[in-house]
Design a protein around this motif. Structure first.
Motif, PDB file in Angstrom:
ATOM      1  N   VAL A 212     -12.050  14.716   5.742  1.00 51.50           N
ATOM      2  CA  VAL A 212     -12.043  14.793   4.279  1.00 51.50           C
ATOM      3  C   VAL A 212     -10.760  15.479   3.800  1.00 51.50           C
ATOM      4  O   VAL A 212     -10.135  15.051   2.821  1.00 51.50           O
ATOM      5  CB  VAL A 212     -13.302  15.517   3.754  1.00 51.50           C
ATOM      6  CG1 VAL A 212     -13.184  15.831   2.272  1.00 51.50           C
ATOM      7  CG2 VAL A 212     -14.546  14.688   4.030  1.00 51.50           C
TER       8      VAL A 212
ATOM      9  N   ARG B 264      -7.872  15.486   5.375  1.00 48.07           N
ATOM     10  CA  ARG B 264      -6.777  14.532   5.569  1.00 48.07           C
ATOM     11  C   ARG B 264      -6.757  13.515   4.452  1.00 48.07           C
ATOM     12  O   ARG B 264      -5.696  13.186   3.909  1.00 48.07           O
ATOM     13  CB  ARG B 264      -6.885  13.809   6.906  1.00 48.07           C
ATOM     14  CG  ARG B 264      -5.757  12.765   7.060  1.00 48.07           C
ATOM     15  CD  ARG B 264      -5.794  12.015   8.366  1.00 48.07           C
ATOM     16  NE  ARG B 264      -6.865  11.043   8.376  1.00 48.07           N
ATOM     17  CZ  ARG B 264      -7.767  10.928   9.332  1.00 48.07           C
ATOM     18  NH1 ARG B 264      -7.754  11.715  10.382  1.00 48.07           N
ATOM     19  NH2 ARG B 264      -8.704  10.019   9.261  1.00 48.07           N
ATOM     20  N   TYR B 265      -7.911  13.010   4.088  1.00 45.37           N
ATOM     21  CA  TYR B 265      -7.987  12.032   3.002  1.00 45.37           C
ATOM     22  C   TYR B 265      -7.416  12.625   1.716  1.00 45.37           C
ATOM     23  O   TYR B 265      -6.636  11.979   1.012  1.00 45.37           O
ATOM     24  CB  TYR B 265      -9.431  11.572   2.785  1.00 45.37           C
ATOM     25  CG  TYR B 265      -9.567  10.652   1.603  1.00 45.37           C
ATOM     26  CD1 TYR B 265      -9.179   9.319   1.695  1.00 45.37           C
ATOM     27  CD2 TYR B 265     -10.047  11.121   0.384  1.00 45.37           C
ATOM     28  CE1 TYR B 265      -9.278   8.470   0.601  1.00 45.37           C
ATOM     29  CE2 TYR B 265     -10.144  10.283  -0.707  1.00 45.37           C
ATOM     30  CZ  TYR B 265      -9.758   8.967  -0.602  1.00 45.37           C
ATOM     31  OH  TYR B 265      -9.848   8.131  -1.679  1.00 45.37           O
TER      32      TYR B 265
ATOM     33  N   SER C 184      -3.539  13.224   2.170  1.00 48.92           N
ATOM     34  CA  SER C 184      -2.862  11.943   2.247  1.00 48.92           C
ATOM     35  C   SER C 184      -2.849  11.235   0.897  1.00 48.92           C
ATOM     36  O   SER C 184      -1.821  10.683   0.485  1.00 48.92           O
ATOM     37  CB  SER C 184      -3.538  11.061   3.300  1.00 48.92           C
ATOM     38  OG  SER C 184      -2.821   9.864   3.453  1.00 48.92           O
ATOM     39  N   SER C 185      -3.952  11.267   0.187  1.00 47.68           N
ATOM     40  CA  SER C 185      -4.019  10.626  -1.127  1.00 47.68           C
ATOM     41  C   SER C 185      -3.072  11.284  -2.113  1.00 47.68           C
ATOM     42  O   SER C 185      -2.370  10.596  -2.869  1.00 47.68           O
ATOM     43  CB  SER C 185      -5.447  10.684  -1.675  1.00 47.68           C
ATOM     44  OG  SER C 185      -6.315   9.932  -0.876  1.00 47.68           O
TER      45      SER C 185
ATOM     46  N   THR D 201       0.197  10.599   5.595  1.00 47.08           N
ATOM     47  CA  THR D 201      -0.155  10.747   7.006  1.00 47.08           C
ATOM     48  C   THR D 201       0.866  11.632   7.710  1.00 47.08           C
ATOM     49  O   THR D 201       0.504  12.486   8.519  1.00 47.08           O
ATOM     50  CB  THR D 201      -0.223   9.364   7.685  1.00 47.08           C
ATOM     51  OG1 THR D 201      -1.164   8.551   6.984  1.00 47.08           O
ATOM     52  CG2 THR D 201      -0.647   9.473   9.135  1.00 47.08           C
TER      53      THR D 201
ATOM     54  N   THR E 126      -3.638   5.977  12.376  1.00 51.36           N
ATOM     55  CA  THR E 126      -3.140   5.654  11.038  1.00 51.36           C
ATOM     56  C   THR E 126      -1.620   5.731  11.010  1.00 51.36           C
ATOM     57  O   THR E 126      -0.954   4.909  10.376  1.00 51.36           O
ATOM     58  CB  THR E 126      -3.742   6.591   9.982  1.00 51.36           C
ATOM     59  OG1 THR E 126      -5.162   6.480  10.043  1.00 51.36           O
ATOM     60  CG2 THR E 126      -3.272   6.234   8.585  1.00 51.36           C
TER      61      THR E 126
END
Length: 123
Positions: A16, A18-19, A22-23, A36, A81
């Protein structure tokens, strides 16, 4: 069983995280793979720091140590990724971006790990 649970919970939290990172980064820079890259380099630094701190200073139980390193940081960083982002730019004929992501991630990741280890050992 405690270690498995700690890794599972840590992995969910790391993924979560990382998401989110990254977003935010990809949205701000508008370059696929930039988020990433940031997550992988940040994760390498934090892993190095945790390892450096736990070598002699912090006494963490096996479940906690694995929950942080394998779970949180394993879920936060991602090799698959990273590889997809490199291939994506090749397929879009953006070779400079692809090669840049490939080389910069490795170079900064290594520097972050060394820096994190040094910071953790010095603390």
């Amino acid at each position: 069983m405690q270690i498995v649970l700690a890794v599972a919970v840590g992995g969910a939290l790391g993924a979560v995280g990382r998401y989110a990172v990254s977003s935010m980064v990809t949205g701000a820079l508008d370059v696929r793979g930039s988020g990433t890259l940031v997550a992988n380099v940040l994760g390498a630094f934090v892993l190095g720091a945790v390892i450096g701190l736990t070598e002699e200073r912090w006494a963490l139980s096996e479940p906690v140590r694995n929950g942080i390193t394998v779970g949180v940081l394993g879920g936060f960083t991602t090799f698959s990724t990273y590889m997809y982002d490199v291939v994506y730019h090749v397929e879009e004929d953006r070779w400079p971006v692809s090669v840049g992501l490939l080389l910069v991630t490795v170079a900064l990741g290594l520097m972050a790990m060394v820096g994190g280890l040094a910071a953790g050992r010095a603390a």
